[in-house]
Scaffold this active site. Structure first.
Site, PDB file in Angstrom:
ATOM      1  N   LYS A 126       0.844  -1.189   0.000  1.00 52.88           N
ATOM      2  CA  LYS A 126       0.000   0.000   0.000  1.00 52.88           C
ATOM      3  C   LYS A 126       0.883   1.244   0.000  1.00 52.88           C
ATOM      4  O   LYS A 126       1.920   1.292   0.675  1.00 52.88           O
ATOM      5  CB  LYS A 126      -0.891  -0.031   1.243  1.00 52.88           C
ATOM      6  CG  LYS A 126      -1.932   1.076   1.346  1.00 52.88           C
ATOM      7  CD  LYS A 126      -2.776   0.842   2.594  1.00 52.88           C
ATOM      8  CE  LYS A 126      -3.801   1.939   2.821  1.00 52.88           C
ATOM      9  NZ  LYS A 126      -4.619   1.675   4.029  1.00 52.88           N
ATOM     10  N   SER A 206      -9.347   1.812   3.488  1.00 50.37           N
ATOM     11  CA  SER A 206      -8.503   2.548   2.573  1.00 50.37           C
ATOM     12  C   SER A 206      -7.502   1.673   1.824  1.00 50.37           C
ATOM     13  O   SER A 206      -6.848   2.142   0.896  1.00 50.37           O
ATOM     14  CB  SER A 206      -7.742   3.635   3.332  1.00 50.37           C
ATOM     15  OG  SER A 206      -6.825   3.064   4.252  1.00 50.37           O
ATOM     16  N   SER A 230      -9.885  -0.562   7.613  1.00 49.82           N
ATOM     17  CA  SER A 230      -9.247  -0.311   6.322  1.00 49.82           C
ATOM     18  C   SER A 230      -8.467  -1.476   5.748  1.00 49.82           C
ATOM     19  O   SER A 230      -8.012  -1.400   4.610  1.00 49.82           O
ATOM     20  CB  SER A 230      -8.339   0.920   6.416  1.00 49.82           C
ATOM     21  OG  SER A 230      -9.120   2.090   6.484  1.00 49.82           O
TER      22      SER A 230
END
Length: 528
Positions: A126, A206, A230
């Protein structure tokens, strides 16, 4: 036991639980790549394995006997990124050294000096995880200049384990902690990530790019981060597995923060065994997998508390009813529960996070080029139109700037109450019903992505584990109108390995994973 023997053990334990599924379809090539690379030509590399379903133990067994190389595996994933990712926009950039990393792993395999279960395994990160040789942006143009000076601690561990750092994934900008009504999966740097199952639907936030990339088989494993939901919500909504570790198990050093009191990075994969092996590397010696890790199918006598959450809709509740039936047929005892204190947790969590974000983001920004504090970051967003191209709001930033400092007695009382009540919500429920885990729906069916409306994402199941710092794990449970729904499992503090073992058994029994079909739409918004 050591990592290599753990990998061999787990390969045997999960032999009966491997998924089956059709190969993912290709996609038209695109020039969109953020790293400037060109679309590939010709046929995909031939591996002799199905990337949708193959597990790390199977890959390592093939590499050990020489029938597969990390170079071939890495090339196959790079080919898929270039051909399939244009449909979903999950990968921001690939690491130009990936094939060199793979070649080094191949040399270790030939010498018999491999470094553990991830040696030669491609991993996506990420883009809020610092890498010294690639940009780390948190999705914001404010950080799109020079890369950080050093790798995040978890990246150092991955490199030391021989993992191939394949690239960086898109995310909800600033991990969805900028606007009061954001659109998950969108960032100014990467644009909008789509859900591979139905392309006009949202991937949740996210860690949206990490989950969508796994669903599309663009990497073997990926790293996400979570403050509240997330990791697990994107995992559930994209039909993959996501583990939020116990707080502190994985170092947060070098990861763009929201709150040191709740933030953690964690592993994501298409199956529980790959997730567990990745955690064993991320957590170091504290998470080596024990000899008594139970084989999938070992549900007899397990007690699971089902928190139904009817607010997520009748269709999700029907998936939970079917799930409970399957678990009972496997010998588990399923009792319905309602963890206490949820209303108070909802009242306190965001005010506390605002104070913590102001403290922690200022400390992080001071290590990077660009805005040096939250006030400068707010001004950057005001003066850069591209930061407002999906949504203009930065109400959470502004609220954090005005929030009381973390030295304030009122803040300290809030965080103390949050910690106490969140832990009681799990501990009391587990003790009262003598549970091995609490289960709940991870997510509703994915809503339609719409910048004007923003997210439709009040999903309370992640909060108890997120606020308490306890572990949670999402595994595929079923689907509603082609859209995946996950089952979220929670357990007590630092019970990560036991939770993963239980999750492997649940995964095997539910057998709910299906390859995405990249449908353009499925009609009316199933989440409404």
């Amino acid at each position: 036991m050591r990592m290599r023997s753990a990998a061999t053990l787990i390969a045997a334990l999960v032999a009966g639980s491997l998924f089956t599924g059709a190969p993912s379809p290709g996609a038209e090539a695109s020039e969109r790549r953020a790293d400037g690379s060109s679309p590939p030509t010709g046929s995909p590399p031939r591996l002799g394995v199905d990337l949708d379903t193959v597990t790390i133990p199977e890959l390592q067994a093939r590499m050990a006997k020489g029938s597969l190389t990390s170079s071939a595996l890495t090339s196959a994933y790079l080919w898929r990124i270039r051909t399939v990712d244009p449909k979903i926009n999950a990968v921001l950039r690939t690491d130009p050294t990936a094939l060199r990393q793979a070649a080094a792993s191949d040399a270790r395999h030939r010498r018999g000096t491999t470094r553990g279960p991830l040696d030669g395994i491609p991993v996506l990160l990420k883009d809020n995880v610092d890498t010294r040789d690639m940009p780390t942006t948190a999705g914001s143009l404010a950080l799109a200049g020079s890369p950080p000076d050093a790798d995040a601690a978890l990246v150092t561990r991955l490199r030391a384990s021989g993992a191939v750092i394949l690239g960086k994934t898109n995310l909800s900008e600033w991990a969805n902690f900028r606007a009061a009504q954001p659109t998950s999966g969108w960032s100014a740097v990467g644009g909008q990530t789509s859900n591979p199952y139905v392309l006009d639907r949202n991937p949740c936030g996210s860690s949206s790019g990490s989950a969508a990339a796994l669903a599309a088989s663009l990497s073997q494993v990926a790293i996400g981060t979570e403050t509240d939901g997330s990791i697990v919500c994107p995992a559930g909504m994209n039909g993959v597995v996501g583990h939020k570790p116990s707080l502190g198990l994985v170092s947060q050093s070098g990861v763009v923060p929201i709150s040191a009191e709740q933030d953690t990075a964690g592993p994501m994969a298409r199956n529980v065994i790959d997730t567990a092996l990745t955690l064993s590397v991320l957590g170091g010696g504290d998470t080596e997998l024990p000899d008594d890790l139970r084989a999938p199918g070992g549900l007899r006598g397990k007690r699971i508390g089902l928190w139904r959450l009817p607010s997520l809709g009748s269709e999700v509740d029907a998936v939970m009813t079917s799930t409970a039936k399957k678990l009972r047929e496997a010998g588990a005892e399923v009792v319905e529960v309602t963890p206490p204190h949820q209303k108070r947790l909802a009242e306190l969590e965001f005010p506390a996070l605002l104070s913590e974000f102001h403290r922690d983001i200022n400390a992080y920004l001071a290590t990077r080029d660009g805005p040096q504090n939250l006030a400068e970051l707010i001004e950057f967003n005001r003066t850069h139109p591209a930061e407002q191209s999906c949504f203009a709001g930065q109400e959470l930033f502004e609220g954090a700037l005005a929030a009381p400092p973390t030295t304030d007695p009122e803040y300290r009382a809030m965080r103390a109450e949050l910690k106490k009540l969140s832990r009681l919500s799990i501990d009391e429920t587990m003790a009262t019903h003598r549970l091995d885990a609490i289960a709940a729906p991870t997510n509703p069916p994915a809503w339609t992505t719409d910048c004007a409306r923003g997210d439709d994402d009040v999903i309370p199941s992640s909060t108890p584990a997120a606020v308490s710092g306890y572990p949670s794990l999402s595994v595929p449970a079923g689907s509603v109108n082609e859209l995946p729904v996950g089952l979220l499992l929670m357990a007590g503090n630092h019970q990560d390995v036991k939770l993963l073992a239980l999750g492997a058994a649940v995964e095997h029994r539910l057998d709910a994973w299906r390859a995405p079909r990249y449908l353009p739409t499925v009609g009316p918004d199933a989440s409404r």
